[in-house]
Enzyme design. Structure first.
Site, PDB file in Angstrom:
ATOM      1  N   LYS A 107      64.883  45.885  76.110  1.00  0.00           N
ATOM      2  CA  LYS A 107      64.603  46.411  74.763  1.00  0.00           C
ATOM      3  C   LYS A 107      64.680  45.266  73.745  1.00  0.00           C
ATOM      4  O   LYS A 107      63.797  45.091  72.905  1.00  0.00           O
ATOM      5  CB  LYS A 107      65.646  47.502  74.468  1.00  0.00           C
ATOM      6  CG  LYS A 107      65.558  48.171  73.123  1.00  0.00           C
ATOM      7  CD  LYS A 107      66.619  47.732  72.141  1.00  0.00           C
ATOM      8  CE  LYS A 107      68.052  47.864  72.562  1.00  0.00           C
ATOM      9  NZ  LYS A 107      68.999  47.395  71.535  1.00  0.00           N
ATOM     10  N   LYS A 117      70.375  38.289  65.274  1.00  0.00           N
ATOM     11  CA  LYS A 117      70.696  38.844  66.598  1.00  0.00           C
ATOM     12  C   LYS A 117      69.551  38.591  67.589  1.00  0.00           C
ATOM     13  O   LYS A 117      69.781  38.310  68.769  1.00  0.00           O
ATOM     14  CB  LYS A 117      70.982  40.343  66.454  1.00  0.00           C
ATOM     15  CG  LYS A 117      71.132  41.099  67.738  1.00  0.00           C
ATOM     16  CD  LYS A 117      72.393  40.761  68.534  1.00  0.00           C
ATOM     17  CE  LYS A 117      72.359  41.452  69.893  1.00  0.00           C
ATOM     18  NZ  LYS A 117      73.564  41.308  70.664  1.00  0.00           N
ATOM     19  N   THR A 167      71.399  46.958  67.966  1.00  0.00           N
ATOM     20  CA  THR A 167      70.386  45.902  67.901  1.00  0.00           C
ATOM     21  C   THR A 167      69.029  46.573  67.789  1.00  0.00           C
ATOM     22  O   THR A 167      68.603  47.254  68.725  1.00  0.00           O
ATOM     23  CB  THR A 167      70.410  45.020  69.166  1.00  0.00           C
ATOM     24  OG1 THR A 167      71.722  44.491  69.321  1.00  0.00           O
ATOM     25  CG2 THR A 167      69.401  43.891  69.064  1.00  0.00           C
TER      26      THR A 167
END
Ligand code: NAP
Length: 302
Positions: free
Chosen positions: A246, A178, A103
């Protein structure tokens, strides 16, 4: 009648963490010739014992493979293993395809695709959802950006790792999907923490509460998988708080580029920062309940 044996493409996997290792294992089990590389070499041992070959660098993985899968942590890590001095790009050869399943930022995904494109290498950004459970069972959701032809060619390989695989558009659109997914997940974790804490404070049996609400309209992956872990104080990862942070950083900076406020997401990021401040960044996202406990002045289960 002649039986045609279709040679399976040679696959390389770079990054054998919580996700990469079981995904690589499923590729091996499906009969693909597999080469692996991991920065911490000891994490290669199980794959080597199961029949994979090892490589000395991402470059060597590329030289030995037709399709290279990367599943590392963040944008700079993908840039390092793909474009760095020992990166995949230096092992480029005609027909090589790179599938990045980490990701990362949609902007960086586009940049990596562009650099690979200059060497004639096609790239897919194909991040996943479904956690370590989905990685082990080969039931991940995979959202894919990149050239549609390359997507179609690679579909049989993606099907080894995932159940719902969806083509979202050109490079960067897989990562964009995502990030949307991560917004929904993050707020859902916060919802589970608050619902369970209300039940605890009011004296409900949390096991019974989980059972009944999971079966109703509040049911979700987070509730089914993380709710019981919160009540049992099982904070082993899963998906690490550090990684969720993150992803929320990627979400909030992408939303800022679009001029879009995401107030709920920003709140969850701050709640998780409080959990990190307790030294729990390497724990699974179910440890989010610790921030709720601080606010409530009590543990979830006492
Ligand atoms: P992890 O267990 O921390 O593993 C990270 C892997 O990346 C390790 O193999 C690590 O190598 C490698 N790595 C990181 N930086 C590197 C660098 N600069 N150079 C070379 N290798 C590097 O993480 P994970 O949970 O598998 O997550 C991997 C990716 O999948 C992340 O982008 C994450 O957001 C995403 N994801 C995770 C989940 C989940 O539930 N865990 C679900 C969906 C998506 P070392 O072993 O040497 O540290």
């Amino acid at each position: 009648m002649k039986v045609r044996h279709v040679q399976k493409r040679k696959i390389g996997v770079i990054g054998l963490g919580v996700m990469g290792k079981p995904m690589a294992m499923n590729i091996l089990k499906a009969g693909y010739p597999l080469t692996v590389w991991n920065r911490t070499r000891s994490k290669m041992d199980d794959l080597l014992a199961a029949g994979a070959s090892g490589a000395e660098s991402p470059k060597e993985v590329a030289e030995k493979s037709e399709v290279v899968i990367t599943i590392v942590t963040d944008s700079p890590d993908v840039e390092e293993v793909v474009l760095g001095p020992q990166g995949v790009i230096h092992g480029a050869h005609p027909g090589l395809v790179v599938i990045d399943m980490s990701t990362i930022s949609p902007t960086v995904a586009r940049k990596v695709a562009e650099e690979l494109g200059k060497k004639g290498v096609k790239m897919l950004d194909a991040p996943v959802s479904g956690g370590d459970v989905g990685a082990k069972q080969g039931t991940l959701s995979i959202m894919v950006g990149g050239p549609e032809e390359t997507f179609k060619e690679c579909l049989p390989i993606l099907e080894v790792m995932g159940k719902r695989i969806t083509y979202m558009g050109p490079n960067g659109m897989g990562q964009t999907a995502k990030l949307c997914n991560q917004v929904i997940c993050a707020l859902n974790i916060q919802a589970v923490c608050e619902g369970l804490m209300l039940g605890a404070k009011a004296g409900l049996n949390l096991k019974k509460l989980l059972g009944v609400v999971t079966a109703g309209a509040a049911g979700s992956w987070m509730l089914s998988n993380l709710g019981p872990k919160m009540t049992e104080r099982d904070f082993r990862p899963g998906f690490k708080i550090r990684h969720q942070q993150k992803d929320l950083r990627l979400v909030l900076s992408f939303a800022a580029e679009l001029g879009l406020p995401l107030p709920g997401t920003a709140l969850v990021q701050q709640m998780l920062r409080a959990v990190e401040a307790e030294g729990l960044g390497e724990k699974g996202t179910q440890a989010a309940v610790v921030a709720m406990e601080k606010l409530a002045g009590r543990k979830l289960t006492e």
